[in-house]
Enzyme design. Structure first.
Site, PDB file in Angstrom:
ATOM      1  N   GLY A 270     -23.248  36.059 -41.741  1.00  0.00           N
ATOM      2  CA  GLY A 270     -22.880  34.673 -42.018  1.00  0.00           C
ATOM      3  C   GLY A 270     -21.725  34.571 -42.999  1.00  0.00           C
ATOM      4  O   GLY A 270     -20.994  33.572 -43.015  1.00  0.00           O
TER       5      GLY A 270
ATOM      6  N   GLU B 243     -18.765  34.938 -40.904  1.00  0.00           N
ATOM      7  CA  GLU B 243     -18.669  33.707 -40.101  1.00  0.00           C
ATOM      8  C   GLU B 243     -18.105  32.560 -40.942  1.00  0.00           C
ATOM      9  O   GLU B 243     -17.346  31.722 -40.445  1.00  0.00           O
ATOM     10  CB  GLU B 243     -20.051  33.349 -39.538  1.00  0.00           C
ATOM     11  CG  GLU B 243     -20.489  34.344 -38.466  1.00  0.00           C
ATOM     12  CD  GLU B 243     -21.897  34.094 -37.986  1.00  0.00           C
ATOM     13  OE1 GLU B 243     -22.817  34.143 -38.842  1.00  0.00           O
ATOM     14  OE2 GLU B 243     -22.085  33.843 -36.788  1.00  0.00           O
TER      15      GLU B 243
ATOM     16  N   ALA C   1     -26.416  35.611 -44.290  1.00  0.00           N
ATOM     17  CA  ALA C   1     -27.471  34.619 -44.484  1.00  0.00           C
ATOM     18  C   ALA C   1     -28.471  35.192 -45.471  1.00  0.00           C
ATOM     19  O   ALA C   1     -28.522  36.404 -45.682  1.00  0.00           O
ATOM     20  CB  ALA C   1     -28.138  34.334 -43.147  1.00  0.00           C
TER      21      ALA C   1
ATOM     22  N   GLU D  50     -25.630  41.835 -37.902  1.00  0.00           N
ATOM     23  CA  GLU D  50     -26.893  41.221 -37.496  1.00  0.00           C
ATOM     24  C   GLU D  50     -27.688  42.086 -36.536  1.00  0.00           C
ATOM     25  O   GLU D  50     -28.916  42.071 -36.538  1.00  0.00           O
ATOM     26  CB  GLU D  50     -26.639  39.854 -36.850  1.00  0.00           C
ATOM     27  CG  GLU D  50     -26.305  38.749 -37.834  1.00  0.00           C
ATOM     28  CD  GLU D  50     -24.837  38.698 -38.233  1.00  0.00           C
ATOM     29  OE1 GLU D  50     -24.099  39.661 -37.949  1.00  0.00           O
ATOM     30  OE2 GLU D  50     -24.426  37.696 -38.843  1.00  0.00           O
TER      31      GLU D  50
END
Ligand code: CAA
Length: 694
Positions: free
Chosen positions: A105, A108, A66, A128
């Protein structure tokens, strides 16, 4: 080629749509990338000439997570969840083509693709936890479904990525390809030609089923990480999410737990501090007056003077990255001992399986010992690591000036002495710099780089780069007694002493700081370092508590007694003898002992550190407050989930710090409680240290 968003474009080649993300430097999932994913997949789905999709990234890496800079702000564009749902539900197979680092992310995103291929150097991880978070876009639910619960637990709690070979073996990727783009296109065509299914990881429950009814899996990981993750919220939250993946009735139920725990972390103080620190560490590498393109000296060979604990540890850092080291001692016995310790340290690491026996031999082969300082003539960098004595250091630098080739860096590992004075012993002060390693130097991540009045930009730039090369976090500091780290430490040590005179006991002070998150308190630290460090038996006259302890042979852990008594396993217990000595000193200093609560102990130890940090900033000794935090997190183990002393002060509010300083000033009558002018000014302006610019 069609531009899908500002950060993505789409081309169709022979029935394969290639969706390319381009958001330098690390293709973070910014709004434009999320829009690109959503729109790109929609466009490819609508295009009848397309039968499969390859998701690939330009630049140095696949999506690395992210966009952390967007956290806490107002989101723009489609949400990541929406983008990922659209991809997972796409009616045409999507193949992720991965290079560089598929992190957070990014991984992901790859996990909602129906297939993944990668080049051989790619790395895959959910880091994370290092930002005080958990993967909030289904990572904790999908990863265990692919790699199994045990491996997923390891990955989410450590944040450490795995490589392509391991990813292939665990089923995370389908193939390792040489030519990423071509290989991914070929793979996508194969999926279509063979009529392979659209694999949605959310529907794969086999590996989850295997872990059902096995609570010992979770107990084991909790036990194994307990010591390392003491005080941190995120590791436990990550485990709970994987538990939810195993125990929830449906995938969506597990996802709900993930979302709830993610929000709790995201809005909490720990993650705010850890995200702050992520940028603090990177900011510290930027020196305003030393541009990125400053020329650097090529460090091909390093000399280290002194084969003691520091010299040995420093040498190991350098050998570890394949750079030859020549280590100088004055006596053969000391040299042999030093070289022996280095070998033993490497052997121990090999025994633990962290390096191979061949690595031990390779590193030792790069190490040369000598009694002749002239052997350093052709070194590009020489690091002096002898004991803290100005005359000795000046003598060494005078010699180096005559011996070492021009253009090389002459560095001192001094932890407190005046670097400018050391530089006067040479005719080339521009080549002199401080490289202050922290003990044990092969373990501690911090390197304080001390800029002398004349240190050249080239020397500074090279030192910063060299720090990165040997895996250190560097902070550039100016010359003053103790530089940033030890100067701040001195304030805490002074207060710790005052506290035991006024009513607390060493173990009470230590416990408060340990519970705050420090690896140990000031008295445990003194006992570990040795109370006789810098103590002179000939001059000692029982004037301080330390004098008395050292005189009584209580010199710390190494003598089985210091502020604490130690058993044969070095387990400490508070000492009645020490308590007696403290009482005598309290009486002598005419202090009326009183109960001191934990809150006061904490504030008394921490606030003077913050105050000293303010003075350091005002004097320009540190470039920015976040550099001070880098020093304290990596040099002294300040809990990263509290950001560092300066971030901690900002999070409390500087007005509160000032008020408390004044209150203690009144209680104790001690002038050290006078708040620093910068602290007062920022507090009055309603600002924080983060707003300070020199
Ligand atoms: N968001 C925003 N900026 C980022 C970023 C991210 N995720 N990752 C790196 N950057 C920036 C850095 O701040 C740096 O910027 P400057 O050049 O301005 O200082 C630049 O990218 C390059 O980064 P590095 O200096 O760290 O470069 P590197 O090559 O040494 O390392 C990396 C590259 C391995 C990707 C490393 O940057 C890294 O570990 N990044 C963080 C990865 C991460 O934690 N991802 C998870 C994010 S959270 C998440 O994804 C939550 C979720 O579930 C949705």
């Amino acid at each position: 080629m069609v531009a899908v968003s500002t950060m993505a474009d789409l081309t169709v080649e022979d029935g394969v749509a290639i969706l390319t993300i381009n958001n330098p430097p690390v293709n973070a999932l910014s709004g434009g990338v999320r829009a690109g994913l959503t729109e790109g997949v929609a466009m490819a789905t609508a295009d009848d000439s397309v039968s499969s999709i390859v998701l690939i990234c330009d630049g140095r890496t696949f999506i690395a997570g992210a966009d952390i800079t967007e956290f806490g702000g107002k989101p723009t564009g489609p949400s990541l969840q929406d983008a990922l749902t659209a991809m997972e539900n796409c009616t045409k197979p999507i193949v992720a083509a991965i290079h560089g680092t598929a992190l957070g992310g990014g991984l992901e995103t790859a996990l909602v693709c129906h297939y993944r291929v990668a080049d051989s150097k790619a790395r895959f991880g959910l880091p994370e936890v290092n930002l005080g978070l958990l993967p909030g876009a289904g990572g904790t639910q999908r990863l265990p479904r692919v790699v199994g619960v045990e491996k997923a637990l390891q990955m989410v709690t450590s944040g450490v990525p795995i490589g392509s070979t391991e990813a292939l073996a665990s089923g995370l990727i389908s193939e390792i390809v040489d030519d990423l783009r071509g290989g991914a296109i070929a793979f996508a065509k194969k999926v279509v030609a063979e009529g392979r299914p659209l694999v949605r990881i959310r529907d794969q429950n086999e590996k989850i089923e295997e872990a059902k009814g096995k609570p010992e899996l979770f107990a084991a990981i909790r036990k194994s990480i307990a010591r390392k993750t003491r005080g941190f919220k995120a590791p436990e939250f990550n485990i709970r999410c994987v538990e939810a993946a195993v125990n929830s009735a449906t995938f969506d139920e597990g996802l709900k737990t993930e979302g709830k725990l993610f929000m709790e972390l995201m809005t909490g103080e720990q993650s705010a501090a850890q995200r702050y620190f992520f940028f603090a560490e990177r900011q510290a590498t930027k020196i305003p007056d030393v541009p990125k393109d400053t020329a650097e000296i090529d460090i091909k060979k390093v000399g280290v003077i002194g084969a003691g604990t520091m010299g040995g540890g420093i040498s190991m850092n350098i050998l570890n990255v394949g750079v030859p080291v020549t280590i100088v001692e004055t006596k053969q016995e000391a040299l042999d001992r030093g070289l022996g310790v280095i070998r033993k340290n490497y052997e121990n690491t090999a025994k633990k399986g962290r390096i191979s026996q061949q690595d031990v031999e390779d590193r030792m082969a790069l190490l040369t010992g000598t009694l002749n300082i002239e052997d350093l003539a052709d070194c590009d960098l020489v690091i002096e690591a002898v004991f803290e004595n100005m005359d000795v250091k000046k003598d060494i630098f005078g010699k180096l000036d005559k011996i070492v080739k021009q253009g090389s860096i002459l560095a001192s590992n001094t932890s407190a002495l005046d670097l400018n004075e050391i530089a006067t012993a040479t005719t080339r002060p521009e080549s002199v710099i401080g490289l202050h390693f922290f003990s044990p130097a092969n373990v501690m991540k911090l390197l304080e780089i001390v800029r002398g009045d004349h240190s050249s930009k080239e020397v500074i730039k090279t030192s910063m780069s060299f720090a990165k090369k040997i895996g250190k976090a560097a902070a550039l500091v100016g010359v003053c007694p103790g530089f940033v780290g030890n100067r701040i430490l001195a304030q805490r040590q002074y207060q710790a002493q005052q506290l035991i005179l006024e009513g607390a006991l060493p173990h009470e002070v230590d416990k408060v700081l340990f519970d705050f998150g420090m690896p140990m308190g000031p008295y445990q630290m003194s006992d570990l370092a040795g109370l006789d460090l810098g103590w002179d038996a000939d001059k000692s006259n029982g004037e301080t508590i330390r004098d008395r302890l050292c005189e009584a042979g209580r010199r710390g852990q190494k003598t089985g007694a210091g502020y604490y008594d130690y058993d044969e396993n070095r387990i400490p217990t508070p000492s009645a003898d020490v308590e007696k000595i403290i009482m005598e000193f309290s009486e002598k200093s005419q202090k009326i002992r009183r109960d001191i609560d934990d809150e006061e102990i904490l504030a008394r130890c921490i606030f003077p550190m913050i105050n000293e940090g303010a003075k350091i900033l005002d004097e320009g000794i540190a470039i920015r407050s976040s550099d001070v935090d880098v020093v304290w997190v990596y040099g002294y183990g300040w809990p990263i989930y509290r950001g560092g002393p300066m971030h901690y002060a900002d999070s409390i509010g500087l007005d509160k710090v000032v008020a408390k300083m004044r209150e203690f000033g009144e209680i104790t009558g001690d002038p050290v409680w006078e708040p620093a002018p910068l602290l007062v000014r920022l507090a009055e302006e309603g600002k924080g240290f983060k707003d300070f610019a020199a």
